[in-house]
Write a protein that holds these residues in place. Sequence first.
Motif, short mmCIF file in Angstrom:
data_model
loop_
_atom_site.label_atom_id
_atom_site.label_comp_id
_atom_site.label_asym_id
_atom_site.label_seq_id
_atom_site.Cartn_x
_atom_site.Cartn_y
_atom_site.Cartn_z
N THR A 103 36.97 20.87 38.73
CA THR A 103 37.97 20.85 37.66
C THR A 103 38.29 22.27 37.22
O THR A 103 39.47 22.66 37.09
CB THR A 103 37.45 20.05 36.45
N PHE A 104 37.24 23.04 37.02
CA PHE A 104 37.42 24.39 36.50
C PHE A 104 38.26 25.26 37.45
O PHE A 104 39.22 25.92 37.02
CB PHE A 104 36.05 25.04 36.29
N VAL A 105 37.91 25.28 38.73
CA VAL A 105 38.57 26.22 39.64
C VAL A 105 40.04 25.85 39.85
O VAL A 105 40.89 26.73 40.05
CB VAL A 105 37.81 26.31 40.98
N ALA A 106 40.34 24.55 39.79
CA ALA A 106 41.75 24.16 39.90
C ALA A 106 42.54 24.66 38.70
O ALA A 106 43.66 25.18 38.84
CB ALA A 106 41.84 22.64 40.01
N ARG A 107 41.97 24.54 37.51
CA ARG A 107 42.67 25.02 36.32
C ARG A 107 42.77 26.54 36.31
O ARG A 107 43.80 27.11 35.93
CB ARG A 107 41.94 24.53 35.05
N ALA A 108 41.70 27.21 36.74
CA ALA A 108 41.75 28.68 36.80
C ALA A 108 42.83 29.13 37.76
O ALA A 108 43.56 30.10 37.50
CB ALA A 108 40.38 29.22 37.21
N GLY A 109 42.94 28.44 38.89
CA GLY A 109 43.96 28.80 39.88
C GLY A 109 45.37 28.64 39.34
O GLY A 109 46.29 29.35 39.77
N ARG A 110 45.54 27.72 38.41
CA ARG A 110 46.88 27.53 37.81
C ARG A 110 47.13 28.49 36.65
O ARG A 110 48.19 28.43 36.02
CB ARG A 110 47.03 26.08 37.34
N GLY A 111 46.17 29.34 36.36
CA GLY A 111 46.35 30.31 35.29
C GLY A 111 46.33 29.69 33.91
O GLY A 111 47.02 30.17 33.01
N GLU A 112 45.52 28.65 33.72
CA GLU A 112 45.54 27.95 32.44
C GLU A 112 44.68 28.60 31.37
O GLU A 112 44.84 28.28 30.19
CB GLU A 112 45.08 26.49 32.65
N PHE A 113 43.76 29.47 31.75
CA PHE A 113 42.78 29.98 30.79
C PHE A 113 43.17 31.36 30.25
O PHE A 113 43.91 32.11 30.87
CB PHE A 113 41.41 30.08 31.43
N SER A 114 42.58 31.68 29.10
CA SER A 114 42.73 33.03 28.53
C SER A 114 41.61 33.94 29.03
O SER A 114 41.84 35.12 29.31
CB SER A 114 42.72 32.97 27.00
N ALA A 115 40.40 33.43 29.10
CA ALA A 115 39.25 34.21 29.57
C ALA A 115 38.30 33.24 30.26
O ALA A 115 38.09 32.13 29.77
CB ALA A 115 38.55 34.92 28.42
N PHE A 116 37.74 33.67 31.39
CA PHE A 116 36.86 32.75 32.11
C PHE A 116 35.87 33.53 32.97
O PHE A 116 36.11 34.66 33.38
CB PHE A 116 37.66 31.78 32.98
N LEU A 117 34.74 32.87 33.23
CA LEU A 117 33.70 33.42 34.10
C LEU A 117 33.85 32.83 35.49
O LEU A 117 34.10 31.63 35.65
CB LEU A 117 32.32 33.09 33.55
N ILE A 118 33.69 33.70 36.49
CA ILE A 118 33.77 33.24 37.88
C ILE A 118 33.02 34.26 38.74
O ILE A 118 32.59 35.31 38.23
CB ILE A 118 35.25 33.08 38.31
N GLY A 119 32.82 33.97 40.01
CA GLY A 119 32.11 34.88 40.90
C GLY A 119 32.89 35.13 42.17
O GLY A 119 33.84 34.40 42.50
N TRP A 120 32.50 36.18 42.89
CA TRP A 120 33.15 36.51 44.16
C TRP A 120 32.13 37.12 45.10
O TRP A 120 31.43 38.08 44.75
CB TRP A 120 34.29 37.51 43.93
N GLY A 121 32.02 36.56 46.30
CA GLY A 121 31.16 37.11 47.34
C GLY A 121 31.99 37.93 48.30
O GLY A 121 32.92 37.42 48.91
N SER A 122 31.66 39.21 48.43
CA SER A 122 32.51 40.14 49.17
C SER A 122 32.01 40.38 50.59
O SER A 122 30.83 40.24 50.89
CB SER A 122 32.55 41.51 48.46
N ASN A 123 32.94 40.80 51.46
CA ASN A 123 32.57 41.54 52.66
C ASN A 123 32.00 42.87 52.19
O ASN A 123 32.32 43.34 51.08
CB ASN A 123 33.79 41.81 53.55
N PRO A 124 31.19 43.54 53.03
CA PRO A 124 30.53 44.77 52.55
C PRO A 124 31.42 46.01 52.61
O PRO A 124 31.06 47.02 53.18
CB PRO A 124 29.33 44.90 53.50
N GLU A 125 32.59 45.96 52.04
CA GLU A 125 33.46 47.13 51.87
C GLU A 125 34.52 46.80 50.83
O GLU A 125 34.90 45.64 50.66
CB GLU A 125 34.06 47.60 53.20
N GLY A 126 35.00 47.84 50.13
CA GLY A 126 35.76 47.63 48.91
C GLY A 126 37.12 47.00 49.05
O GLY A 126 37.65 46.44 48.08
#
Length: 529
Positions: free
Chosen positions: A409-432
Motif C-alpha cells: 500500500t505504502f509504495v504505491a501511494r509514494a509512487g503517486r506522490g501522495e505524501f509530504s514526507a516519508f521513509l524509504i530505502g534504496w539498495g545501490s550498485n557500488p558506484e554513485g
Amino acid sequence: MAWTRSIFALLGALSVAATAPGPAAAQTAAPTLNMAVGAPVTSLDPHFHQLSPNNAVAAMIFDRLINTDGQARMQPGLAESWTAIAPDVWEFKLRRGVRFHNGNEFTAEDVVFTFQRVPNVPNSPSSFAAFVRPIRNVEVVDSHTLRITTNGPYPLLPQDMTNLYILDRETHQGVTTEDFNAGRAAIGTGPYRMVSHRMGDRIEFERNEQYFGERPAFARVNYRMITNDSARTAALLAGDVEFIDQVPTADLARLRQDQRLAMSEVTGLRLIYLAFDHHRDDASPFVTDAEGRPIPRNPLRDLRVRRALSMAIDRQAIVDRVMEGAGTPSAQFFPPGIFSFIPDFPAQRPDAEGARRLLAEAGFPQGFRITLHGPNDRYPNDGRVIQAIGQMWTRIGVRTAVEAQPWTTFVARAGRGEFSAFLIGWGSNPEGSHPLRNLIATQDRERGWGASNRGRYSNRAIDAQLEQALREIDDARREQLLIAAQRAAFEDVAIVPLYIQTNIWAMRRNLQHASRADELTRAQDIRPR
C-alpha cells in the motif's frame, strides 16, 4: 532508427562469507530447503519494479549478462567477457550451450529482445529503462557475439548490465507482467525453476539440473514470505523454516547465543532515508500550520526547513536504540571503500537549537504540523524508526503524526506522490551514478532517469553534473564528478540520509550462507556445512 537483422537500432523508442562445500557435502545435502524472507515479492516480472525482494527471486529464475559476487563485484554471467573496442562500442562474448528452462537455446537475439522490452513494461512503478537508454545500436555479429554502440562514450555499460535479467525472445514475446506472476512466463536460465507461486505467501522452486553455473545444493526450495518479525523468528526457532533474512534486531542477542543457530552478516549497500514533497509549490497534503490550519505554500520547498528537519535527527541514537546496532549512521549513499564515497562528509550530529533557528528564519517560528509516512513491514524496525523521527521533529516544534502502512500500500501511494514526507530505502550498485540516476535526477521517462524519485526532486545543475560523469571514461575523473554531484544533492537536502543497513541472516547451525552486500536472499547462496 530502423531495425535490421544484423544491426539493431535501440532505444530511440525505447563478511561472513562461507566457503563452498566439496562434493561430499553436496551429496549429503537435504533435498528441500525451507526459508523465509521478511519482505513480500510483489512481482515475478524481472523488469517490472526495481525492488530487492523481486530482484532476489529474479536472480534464482533468470540470469544477467554480468552477475555480481557477494561484494557486488562484476562476474561473468551469460556473457563470458566484455571489452570496449572503441569509446562508444562494447563487444560482449556470450556463453554457449546455455538453455532456458523450456529447452530453448540462449543466443544474442534474446539479449536484443530483452533490451527492447525493458523500457516498455506497462505500469512499471520503478522502471529499469535507465539501464538501456544509453544504448544506440546493438549489432548481432553472430549467435553469441554482440557489439553495443552507446550514445557517446559510456564506461558504465557493463555495470548497467548487472541490473537486467535476460528473457527468451521466443517464449516472452508479447507476455505481460500478469503472465510472469501466474508462472506461465517465469522461465529463465537461472539455477532454479519456478514450480508454484502464491502471491504474497510463498514460491516453490526446483533445481535447474542443466544450469551452467555452480550447482545449487538444494533440489527443492520453499521460499516463504513471513513479514511479521516475531512470526519469522518463531518459525526459525520451531524448525518450520531453516533460514530467515531480516533478522529482527530485538532478537539478535538471543539468536546469537542459541547453539542451534548460526548467523551471517555484512554491511550492505542499502541506505534508509527520508524523502520530501518537492513538486508542490502550494499546499502539501499532509502539512498544516501549528494550529492545524492549511498552509498555502509548501514549507518543504524551503531549503532552511529541509535542513532543520535533517538537523533535528539523532542518527546515532536511532542506530543504537532502535536498530540495536544493525546499521551505520550516514549522510550519503555509501559506506567507506565504495567507488564515489565522499570522504569528508560525515553524518550530521543532532542540533535541535540550530534547527529551531532555521525554522524561524524560514517563517515558521511556531513550527508546523506534518504527517510522516513509512512502511511497517519492509525494512527492519521501519515502523519504530519513523516513530523515533516523529518525536525528534516534535521537539523542534514540528508536531509530527506518524502513519505506517503495509509495504504494498505504502509504495504505491509514494509512487503517486501522495505524501509530504516519508521513509524509504534504496539498495545501490557500488558506484554513485546508480542512486543519482534513480533517486535524485529529474524524472524523465525518455532517459529513464528519476524512476524512483518519488518526491519529484529536480535540480538541473545536478542533472548536468550527472550527465558529464556518465560520459567520463577516466575512472578517477568520473569519481570526482560523481562525488561533486552527490555533495550538491545532499547539501540541497534532496533527500535526508539516515543510516546504512547491516544485512543479517539467521539459520540452523547445519547450514552456511554466503552473505551479500546487495542483501539479496537467494537459495543458491545457502549450503549444508
